[in-house]
Scaffold this active site. Structure first.
Site, short mmCIF file in Angstrom:
data_model
loop_
_atom_site.label_atom_id
_atom_site.label_comp_id
_atom_site.label_asym_id
_atom_site.label_seq_id
_atom_site.Cartn_x
_atom_site.Cartn_y
_atom_site.Cartn_z
N THR A 172 30.35 95.35 15.10
CA THR A 172 30.03 93.93 15.30
C THR A 172 31.15 92.99 14.90
O THR A 172 31.69 93.08 13.79
CB THR A 172 28.77 93.58 14.47
OG1 THR A 172 27.76 94.53 14.75
CG2 THR A 172 28.28 92.17 14.80
N GLU A 173 31.48 92.06 15.80
CA GLU A 173 32.46 91.02 15.49
C GLU A 173 31.71 89.73 15.19
O GLU A 173 30.71 89.41 15.82
CB GLU A 173 33.39 90.80 16.69
CG GLU A 173 34.38 89.67 16.45
CD GLU A 173 35.39 89.47 17.59
OE1 GLU A 173 35.31 90.18 18.59
OE2 GLU A 173 36.24 88.58 17.43
N THR A 214 19.44 99.91 21.59
CA THR A 214 18.85 99.41 22.84
C THR A 214 19.53 98.13 23.35
O THR A 214 19.22 97.65 24.43
CB THR A 214 17.34 99.16 22.70
OG1 THR A 214 17.14 98.27 21.59
CG2 THR A 214 16.60 100.45 22.44
N HIS A 269 41.79 87.30 15.30
CA HIS A 269 41.03 87.93 14.23
C HIS A 269 40.74 86.91 13.12
O HIS A 269 41.61 86.12 12.76
CB HIS A 269 41.82 89.09 13.61
CG HIS A 269 41.87 90.30 14.49
ND1 HIS A 269 42.89 91.22 14.41
CD2 HIS A 269 41.05 90.74 15.45
CE1 HIS A 269 42.67 92.19 15.29
NE2 HIS A 269 41.55 91.92 15.95
N LYS A 271 10.86 99.53 18.44
CA LYS A 271 10.94 100.47 19.58
C LYS A 271 10.87 101.92 19.12
O LYS A 271 11.20 102.84 19.88
CB LYS A 271 12.22 100.22 20.38
CG LYS A 271 12.22 98.83 21.02
CD LYS A 271 13.23 98.67 22.13
CE LYS A 271 13.09 97.29 22.76
NZ LYS A 271 14.21 96.91 23.60
N GLU A 319 48.86 93.36 10.13
CA GLU A 319 49.10 92.10 10.81
C GLU A 319 49.12 90.99 9.77
O GLU A 319 48.86 91.24 8.58
CB GLU A 319 48.03 91.84 11.87
CG GLU A 319 46.62 91.70 11.33
CD GLU A 319 45.56 91.66 12.44
OE1 GLU A 319 45.78 92.25 13.52
OE2 GLU A 319 44.50 91.06 12.22
#
Lengths: 399, 308
Positions: free
Chosen positions: B98-99, B17, B265, B43, B227
């Site tokens: 998620t970051e 949501t 990053h 919810k 990287e």
């Protein structure tokens, strides 16, 4: 996030790690008073240390031994009079706003104790060495067998048996063993509880034997602690320690707009979406004979306002002779970016060559927008692919 | 064939949501992913804009829908808990988009997931674009997209004009799209693309994915995009040298990155004399990996390695 030595020292004290007496001051006069106070407690000499984040302070003249209060005043005045230039600061140096005046301590032997996250084992690790007082990277290069590593369970912390084992291996003897092991347990706890990314005590020292301490005393002389930016939301007390005078002003500006920007020394400004692609764009600039002026990831949901600010930051850099825009639209739509580029270019005004390479979601309407704007932004050229774009910006700057 | 996920994978979204969760649930549905529901505590019992059922807990969602994969958009302070909740509820493939998840939280997650009870759980991310097995729209093999990548740039393995199909493993999002695009342009299909994420402590790594692609009979070659930061690429090079017999093309981003600076990053930093691009490139080359000098040559380098 980095903090200063005096702040790291305060944290060590909070976690119960013994340190020699010291006073943090803001002016040379206070440095003199600090010496008098420490002398009153029995100190015969003190170390005046510039509080800057950069390493290499000692060699740069930012750390001095003083024997009198007047000498403390003189040394403090000199250190604070100009920016400190070390091999890590760049030629402009960094301002010295605070000094730490610490009691001088007799040293019998120096050690290194540090905490980090070991990426290979996905766990915190205690790193220790009997070769203290020098950079651990140097020890790692010269004598890797002198470095001990002890993995730590993040849920349990460093266990007493582990710390004791390391203390014996480092060569501590008698009552030193328990003192050293306790310090290791506490630095590990500090590291885990405070979400640090690095916590170093270097040197950890043993004082010579005395009547009061027949086996000597184990003390932390200098500390360096960095924190995980992603965890600062739960450490407000740490977050407020941030010293903005240590930051590059353009990097601070970028941060306010949610941009990830790092200033570099080259001449090609880069505006890219995604960190990996931003690095790869810098690399391809270099591959075609030029140097990148910056790393810049505008992120996946940059607003037009943020992109405009990104252009301003890039163009404010006097070294920038050309700008390369490289966008691979994923969730971000290319036409949105194109509109932002055109508006930003009009608003900011481009005097240097601009090469735009767009690919991905909604690239067709984006190209139409760019084509239509060519008369408004005369220095703008379209790159058909990544190599073409890199070649074009390199050629434009070389011309 | 593919790795990790396929057209039959049933997916829920944790944080369905929230704005990102809602947006990308729709994106995955549109691609053809079998999205079967979502989780937002408080919810439960409601439906999302697409008519998907919302549950209070992952275990309720699994019981009701039979979901075996989850896409996590929960905010950083709660993301680690969301991963553990999914694992405990029996979710097999957990994709955490998620970051900004604290590293210490991830060390604790890794400790829990290393226990025997969770040996079959595959965690991808956090801070990643997700995983996709491209499929053909409107058929009974629509593929499966779990994440934020643009689906249309991918070429389903069954549609590849060259007949060649590769697997892609990458620490970067947009650079993965670049590789996918260059392959698709050359008629090279993709079996599965895994964005393993840009954090220093994460779920699956290069070696886990290399192993799966090596065993997948449909995958002809592998692209790995690394990287700066850490030594995972060096470890992967050793593994490739010993155990991978399919052609591997590689690229390492960050040759021009200065030491000591975090390049966007959380995991992209050269520190303590470790994590530089040159040592990674040298290790990959020594292991027989076809390393692209330029990010623009990812597709052509893979094509050459495949004999195209």
């Amino acid at each position: 996030m980095k903090i200063h030595e005096y702040q790291a020292r305060d944290l060590l004290v909070k976690f119960g790690i013994p340190v020699p007496p010291a006073i943090t001051v803001d002016t040379p006069e206070q440095a003199k008073e600090a010496f008098e106070k420490l002398a009153g407690q029995g100190a015969t000499l003190a170390v005046v240390k510039a509080q800057v984040h950069a390493g290499g302070r000692g060699k740069a003249g930012g750390v001095k031994l003083v024997k009198t209060a007047d000498e403390a005043l003189e040394v403090a005045t000199t250190i604070m009079s100009k920016p400190l230039v070390t091999h890590q600061t760049g030629p402009a140096g960094v301002p010295v706003n605070k000094l730490l005046v610490a009691s001088g301590v007799d040293i019998e032997k120096e050690y290194y104790v540090g905490m980090a996250v070991d990426r290979a084992s996905n766990a915190p690790v205690l790193i220790a060495s009997s070769e203290g007082g020098v950079e651990i990277e140097q020890v790692a290069a010269d004598n890797p067998s002198a470095i001990l590593r002890e993995p730590i369970d993040p849920a349990m912390g460093l266990q007493p048996y582990q710390a004791t084992k390391i203390a014996y291996k480092l060569g501590f003897v008698g009552k030193q063993v328990r003192q050293a092991a306790t310090i290791m347990i506490k630095i590990a706890k500090l590291f885990i509880d405070m979400d640090a990314s690095l916590a170093e005590i270097n040197p950890l020292i043993v004082t010579p034997a005395s009547e009061e301490h027949p086996d000597g005393q184990v003390l932390a002389i200098d500390a360096k602690i960095n924190f995980d930016d992603n965890a600062l939301f739960r450490h407000k007390d740490i977050a407020v320690m941030h010293d903005e005078t240590e930051d590059d002003p353009s990097e601070l500006r970028a941060q306010e707009f949610g941009l990830s920007y790092i200033k570099l020394d080259g001449t090609i400004g880069c505006l890219v979406n995604g960190a990996g692609l931003a690095m790869a764009t810098m690399d391809i600039v270099k591959l075609h004979g030029q140097e990148p002026a910056n790393f810049l990831d505008v992120g996946g949901s940059a607003t037009e306002e943020a992109i405009t600010e990104a252009f301003r930051i890039i163009l404010d850099d006097p070294n920038v002779k050309g700008v390369l825009v490289n966008i691979f639209g994923g969730i971000m739509q290319c036409d949105k970016v194109a509109r932002a580029i055109v508006n930003a270019a009009k608003e900011v005004g481009f005097k240097v060559p601009l090469v735009v390479r767009l690919e991905g979601t909604n690239v067709e309407p984006a190209r139409e927008i760019i084509d239509a704007a060519k008369s408004d932004v005369p220095t703008m050229v379209v790159g058909t692919d990544l190599t073409d774009a890199a070649k074009k910006i390199a050629a434009a700057v070389a011309a | 064939m593919s790795i990790l996920i396929n057209s039959d994978t049933k997916v829920i979204c944790q944080g369905i949501t929230g704005s990102a969760g809602a947006f990308h649930t729709k994106g995955c549905l549109d691609y053809g992913t079998k999205m079967v529901g979502g989780v937002t505590p408080g919810k439960g019992g409601q439906k999302d804009a697409n008519g998907l059922p919302i549950f209070n807990t992952v275990s309720e969602a699994v019981e009701a829908t039979g979901a075996d994969a989850s896409m996590i958009f929960v905010p950083p302070p709660f993301a680690a808990d969301a991963i553990l909740e999914a694992a405990d509820a029996g979710i097999r493939v957990i994709v955490c988009i998620t970051e900004g998840v604290p590293v210490m939280d991830m060390t604790k997650v890794r400790r829990v997931l290393s226990t025997d009870k969770f040996r079959d759980v595959k965690l991808i991310g956090p801070n990643c674009p997700g995983v996709i097995t491209p499929g053909v729209e409107g058929t009974d093999d629509p593929g499966c997209k779990i994440g934020i990548m643009p689906g249309y740039i991918h070429m389903p393995a069954s549609k590849a004009p060259t007949g060649k199909k590769v697997g892609i493993i990458s620490r970067s999002g947009t650079l993965t799209y670049e590789a996918v695009w260059q392959c698709s342009e050359r008629g090279i299909g993709q079996t599965t693309c895994v964005g393993i994420g840009g954090d220093p402590v994460r779920g699956m790594g290069f070696i886990d994915c290399l192993d799966l692609f090596n065993k997948d009979p449909q995958t002809d070659g592998i692209i790995m995009i690394g990287e700066i930061g850490g030594t995972d690429e060096e470890a992967a090079a050793d593994y490739i040298n010993m155990l991978i017999d399919k052609p591997v093309a590689g690229f390492i981003a960050g040759r021009t990155a200065p030491p000591g600076r975090r390049m966007g990053h959380a995991g992209a930093i050269i520190s303590g004399g470790e994590g530089g691009a040159d040592s990674k490139i040298a290790a990959l080359k020594a292991a027989g990996v076809h390393v692209a000098e330029s990010p623009a040559d990812l597709g052509s380098t893979m094509a050459k390695a495949l004999g195209l």
